[in-house]
Design an enzyme around this catalytic site. Structure first.
Site, short mmCIF file in Angstrom:
data_model
loop_
_atom_site.label_atom_id
_atom_site.label_comp_id
_atom_site.label_asym_id
_atom_site.label_seq_id
_atom_site.Cartn_x
_atom_site.Cartn_y
_atom_site.Cartn_z
CG HIS A 64 -1.98 -1.02 1.21
ND1 HIS A 64 -3.04 -0.99 2.07
CD2 HIS A 64 -2.17 -2.11 0.43
CE1 HIS A 64 -3.84 -2.00 1.83
NE2 HIS A 64 -3.32 -2.72 0.83
CD GLU B 235 -2.04 4.05 3.27
OE1 GLU B 235 -3.22 4.28 3.57
OE2 GLU B 235 -1.71 3.26 2.37
#
Length: 158
Positions: free
Chosen positions: A61, A63
């Site tokens: 992801h 993040e």
């Protein structure tokens, strides 16, 4: 609750615009358009965009990519004093990683009604049983962040 729903300042807008540019890079690669930028002391120390499809990695992801890059640069997995800017409300995995990294503040654009773990489905950032809590600000460039995702999924359905 640790939420700050006040209007965004110029710094928040600038870094969220960078996260949006990264989200567009993900979109160009056929990935869900999410971008993230990790900042400490006004300097970008990590950034990334979604890439689980191309990398064949369910943890890839935006993040996580930003946290990994920042930890490498800092020489430490703990990133106190940092702010993570992300175009969409993070999932439980990403919030957990932010907590472990000791991210001080999270700023996100659009809510994620299906899997958002900050406000929408869960409130992990406020759990008192966790050893770290972070402040968060929601809604920075929310319309731009949300429309990017809505348009991406509309094209996928057609």
């Amino acid at each position: 609750m640790n939420a700050d729903r006040s209007s965004a300042g110029p710094r928040d807008l600038r870094f969220m615009q960078l996260a949006l540019a990264l989200a567009r890079e993900a979109e160009a690669l056929g990935e869900v358009p999410v971008g993230a930028v990790l900042v400490r002391e006004g300097e970008v120390i990590g950034q990334g965009h979604n890439q689980p499809v191309s990398s064949k990695d369910p943890t890839a992801h935006a993040e996580i990519a930003a946290l990994r890059q920042a930890a490498e640069k800092a020489g430490n997995y703990r990133l106190p004093g940092s702010t993570l800017y992300v175009t969409i409300e993070p999932c439980a995995m990403c919030v957990g990683a932010m907590i472990h990294a000791r991210v001080e503040r999270l700023v996100f654009g659009a809510r994620e009604p299906r899997a958002g773990a900050v406000i929408s489905r869960e409130s992990l950032a406020d759990k008192t049983w966790l050893n770290h809590r972070m402040e968060f600000t929601e809604g920075v460039l929310a319309e731009s962040c949300g429309s990017l995702l809505r348009e991406f999924f509309a094209r996928k359905r057609n």
